[in-house]
Design a protein around this motif. Structure first.
Motif, PDB file in Angstrom:
ATOM      1  N   ASN A  55       0.826  -1.204   0.000  1.00  0.00           N
ATOM      2  CA  ASN A  55       0.000   0.000   0.000  1.00  0.00           C
ATOM      3  C   ASN A  55       0.863   1.259   0.000  1.00  0.00           C
ATOM      4  N   TYR A  56       1.936   1.223   0.749  1.00  0.00           N
ATOM      5  CA  TYR A  56       2.867   2.356   0.778  1.00  0.00           C
ATOM      6  C   TYR A  56       3.452   2.608  -0.606  1.00  0.00           C
ATOM      7  N   CYS A  57       3.933   1.534  -1.255  1.00  0.00           N
ATOM      8  CA  CYS A  57       4.550   1.686  -2.569  1.00  0.00           C
ATOM      9  C   CYS A  57       3.549   2.156  -3.622  1.00  0.00           C
ATOM     10  N   MET A  58       2.278   1.785  -3.461  1.00  0.00           N
ATOM     11  CA  MET A  58       1.265   2.212  -4.416  1.00  0.00           C
ATOM     12  C   MET A  58       1.047   3.719  -4.380  1.00  0.00           C
ATOM     13  N   LEU A  59       1.425   4.373  -3.286  1.00  0.00           N
ATOM     14  CA  LEU A  59       1.245   5.818  -3.171  1.00  0.00           C
ATOM     15  C   LEU A  59       2.355   6.610  -3.846  1.00  0.00           C
ATOM     16  N   LEU A  60       3.425   5.941  -4.238  1.00  0.00           N
ATOM     17  CA  LEU A  60       4.603   6.632  -4.758  1.00  0.00           C
ATOM     18  C   LEU A  60       4.646   6.603  -6.277  1.00  0.00           C
ATOM     19  N   PRO A  61       5.255   7.618  -6.888  1.00  0.00           N
ATOM     20  CA  PRO A  61       5.558   7.480  -8.313  1.00  0.00           C
ATOM     21  C   PRO A  61       6.642   6.432  -8.503  1.00  0.00           C
ATOM     22  N   GLY A  62       6.595   5.762  -9.628  1.00  0.00           N
ATOM     23  CA  GLY A  62       7.596   4.745  -9.911  1.00  0.00           C
ATOM     24  C   GLY A  62       6.975   3.360  -9.983  1.00  0.00           C
ATOM     25  N   PRO A  63       7.764   2.370 -10.395  1.00  0.00           N
ATOM     26  CA  PRO A  63       7.273   0.989 -10.528  1.00  0.00           C
ATOM     27  C   PRO A  63       7.053   0.362  -9.161  1.00  0.00           C
ATOM     28  N   GLU A  64       5.786   0.098  -8.811  1.00  0.00           N
ATOM     29  CA  GLU A  64       5.478  -0.340  -7.448  1.00  0.00           C
ATOM     30  C   GLU A  64       6.082  -1.685  -7.106  1.00  0.00           C
ATOM     31  N   ALA A  65       6.174  -2.612  -8.078  1.00  0.00           N
ATOM     32  CA  ALA A  65       6.734  -3.930  -7.769  1.00  0.00           C
ATOM     33  C   ALA A  65       8.220  -3.813  -7.437  1.00  0.00           C
ATOM     34  N   GLN A  66       8.948  -3.034  -8.197  1.00  0.00           N
ATOM     35  CA  GLN A  66      10.369  -2.836  -7.918  1.00  0.00           C
ATOM     36  C   GLN A  66      10.561  -2.134  -6.576  1.00  0.00           C
ATOM     37  N   GLN A  67       9.693  -1.166  -6.282  1.00  0.00           N
ATOM     38  CA  GLN A  67       9.791  -0.470  -4.997  1.00  0.00           C
ATOM     39  C   GLN A  67       9.420  -1.384  -3.842  1.00  0.00           C
ATOM     40  N   LEU A  68       8.466  -2.298  -4.069  1.00  0.00           N
ATOM     41  CA  LEU A  68       8.118  -3.255  -3.026  1.00  0.00           C
ATOM     42  C   LEU A  68       9.304  -4.159  -2.711  1.00  0.00           C
ATOM     43  N   ALA A  69       9.995  -4.624  -3.749  1.00  0.00           N
ATOM     44  CA  ALA A  69      11.191  -5.435  -3.517  1.00  0.00           C
ATOM     45  C   ALA A  69      12.234  -4.628  -2.744  1.00  0.00           C
ATOM     46  N   THR A  70      12.437  -3.374  -3.138  1.00  0.00           N
ATOM     47  CA  THR A  70      13.386  -2.512  -2.432  1.00  0.00           C
ATOM     48  C   THR A  70      12.985  -2.335  -0.976  1.00  0.00           C
ATOM     49  N   VAL A  84      20.327  -3.807  -3.048  1.00  0.00           N
ATOM     50  CA  VAL A  84      20.514  -5.080  -3.753  1.00  0.00           C
ATOM     51  C   VAL A  84      19.197  -5.572  -4.328  1.00  0.00           C
ATOM     52  N   ALA A  85      18.140  -5.553  -3.521  1.00  0.00           N
ATOM     53  CA  ALA A  85      16.842  -6.040  -3.987  1.00  0.00           C
ATOM     54  C   ALA A  85      16.330  -5.229  -5.164  1.00  0.00           C
ATOM     55  N   GLY A  86      16.399  -3.908  -5.059  1.00  0.00           N
ATOM     56  CA  GLY A  86      15.903  -3.060  -6.142  1.00  0.00           C
ATOM     57  C   GLY A  86      16.747  -3.135  -7.400  1.00  0.00           C
ATOM     58  N   ALA A  87      18.076  -3.213  -7.229  1.00  0.00           N
ATOM     59  CA  ALA A  87      18.965  -3.251  -8.390  1.00  0.00           C
ATOM     60  C   ALA A  87      18.831  -4.572  -9.141  1.00  0.00           C
ATOM     61  N   LEU A  88      18.757  -5.694  -8.416  1.00  0.00           N
ATOM     62  CA  LEU A  88      18.644  -6.988  -9.079  1.00  0.00           C
ATOM     63  C   LEU A  88      17.284  -7.175  -9.738  1.00  0.00           C
ATOM     64  N   PHE A  89      16.307  -6.389  -9.338  1.00  0.00           N
ATOM     65  CA  PHE A  89      15.008  -6.423 -10.009  1.00  0.00           C
ATOM     66  C   PHE A  89      15.097  -5.811 -11.405  1.00  0.00           C
TER      67      PHE A  89
END
Length: 447
Positions: A55-70, A84-89
């Motif tokens: 839900n937090y990531c859905m409020l932000l600009p940007g790719p939510e799945a990549q931000q969720l991993a981050t 690491v999580a965001g970069a490897l995504f």
């Protein structure tokens, strides 16, 4: 944080690397993969904590799945875990797209490759139409109950499709309307939590990051930590852009790419489809780094590779670097690959900054209508903007230069739309089937 150390960093690294190669299916598919792996199988994080992060990531600009991993990587292993999580995504998709973009740029005129793209383009138009339906059904509820959101979507569609209003101005207008509406007409903009509540846990069911696991120290708000992360992010943005401007000038293609995609990264509310009209306006119409047909081809490649769909910007950067010969005619591939990497850097840097710096701050305001109402209005704009993109794609693929209608392309697009919307077919099977159909049509001398 209790239990965080029980997830070895090496195990997390292996998972994030694997995720980067299997994250097909767009944000919904990528989020589903993470939920299955992290919640149901590995039990690293509870359902409630997972949905809270989402839900937090859905409020932000940007790719939510990549931000969720981050976000989850950051929650488990601090700053380096998030990086690491965001970069490897992203990185596997970048390398794959650079290779595919080179094949496209160097050999795209070959008959069989052109045939494949002839079939893929209608599939992409159908995918955009599916995005309109998916986001619209989630955002635009009963028009009798929330007519203002429908009105915002309609106005944004007309502003982009017919009035050629720049995308940033459309977003700004929606944010202002949402802020005012959240104050004076809150019922029109109360979007709720955004996702279903967490499932009830089974008695005795435990997770490494559980519902009652205290927030770790690094995830609580600290003004000093916030300032440090913002300063580091500003340097990581300013140093490469400053070096390019100092050595090549502000009007150089690479400098303009860095600045343009920084702005694009801040406008990706609602996912990649929402920002594509802005990328199209800039990359195709203003800078002319690539053509409209190439833009659609790039979206097709983005749909067939793992990683976030916004990675289509790497294709834009590669083709722009190739056509503009940014490192000279003798270094076409090197220049194009450098441009693709540069564009990716400036596109995703803000996403890391939003999580690492703004995570604790934004999480504290989650559910506050003053904060969410402008974002609800922006999401309504996303519906109208994506609808305008679907209209553009359908017109482009079915209307020939001589003014006649390409009936075969229209049939392929219609079949793809039915498969996606009616039969719920997967993205990859639909694209493969359309590509084969396009190849057969071209080999038969049609299309």
């Amino acid at each position: 944080m209790r239990g965080a150390a029980t997830v070895p960093f090496g195990d997390a690294f292996k998972f994030w690397l694997r995720l980067g190669f299997i994250s097909f299916g767009g944000p919904a598919g990528q989020i589903a993969i993470m939920h299955r792996e992290l919640v149901e199988q590995r039990r690293w994080i509870s359902e409630q904590r997972f949905l809270h992060a989402l839900n937090y990531c859905m409020l932000l600009p940007g790719p939510e799945a990549q931000q969720l991993a981050t976000y989850i990587g950051w929650l488990m292993h601090r700053t380096w875990g998030g990086i690491v999580a965001g970069a490897l995504f992203v990185l596997p998709s970048l390398f794959i797209l650079i290779g595919l973009s080179w094949i496209y740029a160097a050999y795209g005129h070959v008959t069989w490759i052109a045939g494949l793209f002839y079939g893929i383009k209608p599939a992409v138009a159908a995918l955009v139409l599916q995005a309109v339906w998916r986001i619209g059904s989630r955002t635009l509820k009963d028009p009798r109950r929330v007519p203002l959101l429908w009105l915002i979507a309609l106005v944004s569609f007309m502003a982009i499709a017919w009035l050629n209003v720049p995308f940033p101005w459309v977003v700004l207008g929606a944010a202002i309307a949402g802020a005012a509406g959240g104050r004076w007409l809150p019922a029109q903009f109360n979007a709720g939590a955004g996702h279903a509540a967490a499932k009830t846990k089974t008695a005795g069911e435990r997770f490494i990051i559980d519902d009652d696991t205290p927030t770790p120290g690094h995830a609580t708000f600290s003004a000093r930590r916030l300032a440090a992360v913002i300063a580091a992010g500003a340097l990581l943005w300013a140093l490469p852009l400053g070096a390019i401007v100092a050595t090549r000038g502000w009007d150089d293609t690479l400098a303009q790419m860095g600045w343009f995609f920084t702005k694009a990264a801040l406008l990706t509310f609602g996912g990649a489809y929402a920002v594509l009209p802005y990328v199209y306006q800039g990359a195709v119409e203003h800078f002319q780094w690539l053509t409209a047909a190439q833009m659609i081809d790039g979206l097709a490649l983005g749909e067939t590779t793992p990683g976030p769909l916004i990675m289509v910007v790497a294709f834009v950067g590669f083709i722009g670097g190739w056509t503009q010969q940014v490192l000279g005619p003798d270094m076409l591939f090197a220049g194009a690959a450098f441009a693709a990497a540069l564009v990716t850097w400036f596109t995703f840097l803000p996403s890391f900054l939003f999580i690492l710096a703004g995570g604790p701050l934004v999480e504290a305001t989650h559910g506050n209508l003053k904060f969410t109402a402008p974002l609800t209005a922006i999401t309504a704009v996303v519906v109208g903007v994506i609808a305008s993109l679907a209209l553009f794609f359908f017109v482009h693929i079915t209307w020939r230069a001589n003014g006649s209608i390409d009936a075969i392309a229209l049939v392929i697009a219609a079949a793809a739309a039915v498969a996606l919307l009616r039969w719920k077919a997967g993205v990859i099977p639909v694209i493969v089937a359309c590509a084969v159909a396009g190849l057969l049509v071209r080999l038969a001398g049609f299309g």
